[in-house]
Design a protein around this motif. Structure first.
Motif, PDB file in Angstrom:
ATOM      1  N   VAL A 194      -2.741  -3.736 -51.399  1.00  0.00           N
ATOM      2  CA  VAL A 194      -3.217  -2.708 -50.718  1.00  0.00           C
ATOM      3  C   VAL A 194      -2.287  -1.996 -50.106  1.00  0.00           C
ATOM      4  CG1 VAL A 194      -3.903  -3.592 -48.510  1.00  0.00           C
ATOM      5  CG2 VAL A 194      -5.455  -2.087 -49.398  1.00  0.00           C
ATOM      6  N   LEU A 195      -1.024  -2.757 -49.769  1.00  0.00           N
ATOM      7  CA  LEU A 195       0.162  -2.174 -48.828  1.00  0.00           C
ATOM      8  C   LEU A 195       0.862  -1.367 -49.640  1.00  0.00           C
ATOM      9  CD1 LEU A 195       1.660  -5.108 -46.428  1.00  0.00           C
ATOM     10  CD2 LEU A 195      -0.111  -3.277 -45.921  1.00  0.00           C
ATOM     11  N   LEU A 232      -3.647  -8.318 -50.060  1.00  0.00           N
ATOM     12  CA  LEU A 232      -2.687  -7.259 -48.951  1.00  0.00           C
ATOM     13  C   LEU A 232      -1.611  -6.918 -49.607  1.00  0.00           C
ATOM     14  CD1 LEU A 232      -2.870  -6.814 -45.909  1.00  0.00           C
ATOM     15  CD2 LEU A 232      -1.774  -8.737 -45.342  1.00  0.00           C
ATOM     16  N   HIS A 233      -0.779  -7.711 -50.659  1.00  0.00           N
ATOM     17  CA  HIS A 233       0.297  -6.990 -51.131  1.00  0.00           C
ATOM     18  C   HIS A 233      -0.081  -5.640 -51.909  1.00  0.00           C
ATOM     19  CE1 HIS A 233       4.214  -7.307 -52.868  1.00  0.00           C
ATOM     20  NE2 HIS A 233       3.707  -6.980 -54.275  1.00  0.00           N
ATOM     21  N   ASP A 293      -0.826   1.983 -50.145  1.00  0.00           N
ATOM     22  CA  ASP A 293      -0.866   2.644 -48.897  1.00  0.00           C
ATOM     23  C   ASP A 293       0.670   3.411 -48.736  1.00  0.00           C
ATOM     24  OD1 ASP A 293      -3.330   1.845 -48.173  1.00  0.00           O
ATOM     25  OD2 ASP A 293      -2.801   0.363 -46.568  1.00  0.00           O
ATOM     26  N   ARG A 294       1.503   2.414 -48.994  1.00  0.00           N
ATOM     27  CA  ARG A 294       3.005   2.948 -48.842  1.00  0.00           C
ATOM     28  C   ARG A 294       3.367   4.210 -49.868  1.00  0.00           C
ATOM     29  NH1 ARG A 294       5.799  -3.041 -48.275  1.00  0.00           N
ATOM     30  NH2 ARG A 294       4.955  -3.373 -46.467  1.00  0.00           N
TER      31      ARG A 294
END
Lengths: 165, 263
Positions: A33-34, A30-31, A37-38
């Motif tokens: 992928v975020l 998640l780290h 995304d950001r």
């Protein structure tokens, strides 16, 4: 005392479980992928920002419009994982506008071109994609663009390049 | 002048509608005048969750298109004084309303109600834009699942780039047993990743399903841990300064005693 007993039993239970918890895997994935995304900003937004950055820089320095490279990317951490997003800008300088007399500037430019060429020859071919008429490439790191404001500083940066080799 | 709160998530199925229904019920139980607005046009569900599906005559699109008065479309809940529902249209789509119309609608509702809770549809398209258009405040619902958290992050980004600052997070459907075993992300992990303020944590329990089956909000069942969590969130919305209770980390002697005997 009760807590110690409880800890003991917890340890017993824990030792039976596999080492990697799925929650840690989830967290790590998640780290990443975020971060991606950001950092993903629309092309229009980036183009607009690029144009404005160029306008400001043009006040002080003559730059090669076509060769400018501005993008958002991820900082690579020491352990090879992706870190926080950062702005990368590679702005080749054609001429530094300063208060020197045009003739002097021309002389200096010629001298520096010679220097630059001699450095270029030493460099490995795959390392650079610079045009020969480019004096210097500036790179930004962590959103701070180092802009070479006068010839003195240019010489300094060249020294750095030489040291690296 | 009332406050407009949008309940959103990005991902579908994380509990926006249930959260809207229960927070609204709890705020109404505290004596506030509340209206729940379903903006999920085409896929309305807040009416069934609230058990008010048989009483719909007019809907939000009828109000916006001025086919009826706002008062006529509002359905009064019989269980709580001063709780109303403005249902979504089922036979239209998201483009039936635009942002200006939503702003106009929320302005009118603000004059009459203390709290206007907007149930946002999943996604980031027109429905989402409509739902946040008139909002003063946002509550983002997520579960501890990777997909829900990713979407929540996206939504938080979109909220912050619009005029809604500081969205607050509800972590829904937490399973303390799985967290304890390291098989589910902890609330702290989620808050760290999203870097937003936490307004509440709702444990996963069966009461949510049984109460929804009956069309009753879960806060009505005093045994339900999830209901208690929703009541706590409502208190924090009202401005009470209370610590967020994290399921599995309850304070007090009995909770600690029990924790010694759990895996």
């Amino acid at each position: 005392m009760f807590e110690n007993i409880a800890k003991f039993f917890k340890k017993l239970v824990k030792s039976e479980q596999p080492e990697t918890k799925s929650k840690d895997t989830a967290k790590e994935r998640l780290h990443l992928v975020l971060m991606q995304d950001r950092a993903n900003v629309s092309a229009d937004f980036l183009e607009l920002m690029k144009q404005e950055i160029i306008e400001v820089i043009k006040k002080y320095i003559e730059v090669d419009d076509k060769a400018i490279d501005v993008r958002l990317t991820n900082k690579v951490e020491e352990d090879g994982t992706n870190g926080s997003p950062f702005l990368y800008a590679n702005i080749p300088i054609v001429k530094v506008k300063n208060e020197m007399k045009p003739q002097e500037q021309e002389k200096e430019k010629k001298i520096e071109d010679n220097k630059e060429n001699s450095i270029e020859e030493k460099k490995e071919e795959n390392k650079t994609d610079k045009d020969s008429n480019e004096k210097e490439n500036t790179e930004t790191n962590e959103e701070k663009s180092k802009i070479v404001e006068n010839n003195e500083e240019e010489n300094k940066t060249e020294e750095v390049v030489e040291k690296e080799e | 002048m009332g406050e407009v709160i949008v309940i959103t998530s990005g991902k579908g199925g994380v509990g926006k509608t249930t959260t809207t229904a229960n927070l609204g019920s709890s705020l109404a139980e505290s004596g506030k005048k509340v209206v729940l607005v379903d903006t999920d046009i085409g896929l309305r569900n807040l009416d069934v969750v609230m058990g008010l599906e048989n009483r719909i005559v007019y809907d939000i699109v009828d109000v916006v298109e001025e086919k009826c008065k706002l008062r006529q479309a509002l359905i009064k809940d019989k269980r709580f004084e001063e709780l109303f529902l403005l249902p979504a249209a089922q036979t239209r789509d998201k483009s039936a309303i635009n942002e200006e119309q939503m702003i106009e609608l929320t302005k009118k509702l603000k004059e009459e109600f203390d709290y206007i809770l907007i149930d946002c549809p999943a996604g980031i398209e027109q429905g989402f834009k409509n739902a946040i258009a008139g909002a003063d405040r946002a509550i983002v619902v997520t579960t501890a699942e990777i997909s829900a958290i990713r979407d929540a992050d996206r939504i938080i980004g979109l909220l912050e780039s619009s005029e809604i600052k500081n969205p607050e997070l509800v972590v829904n459907r937490l399973r303390p047993n799985m967290v304890r075993k390291g098989e589910m992300m902890d609330v702290d992990d989620i808050v760290d990743l999203l870097s937003v303020d936490l307004i509440g944590v709702v444990p996963d329990d069966e009461y949510i399903i049984t109460q929804t089956n009956k069309g009753e909000p879960v806060i009505k069942n005093k045994k339900a841990p999830s209901g208690k969590a929703y009541i706590e969130i409502a208190k924090r919305i009202l401005g009470e300064n209370i610590d967020v209770t994290i399921p599995g980390r309850e304070k007090g002697f009995w909770a600690k005693f029990k924790s010694w005997f759990r895996k």
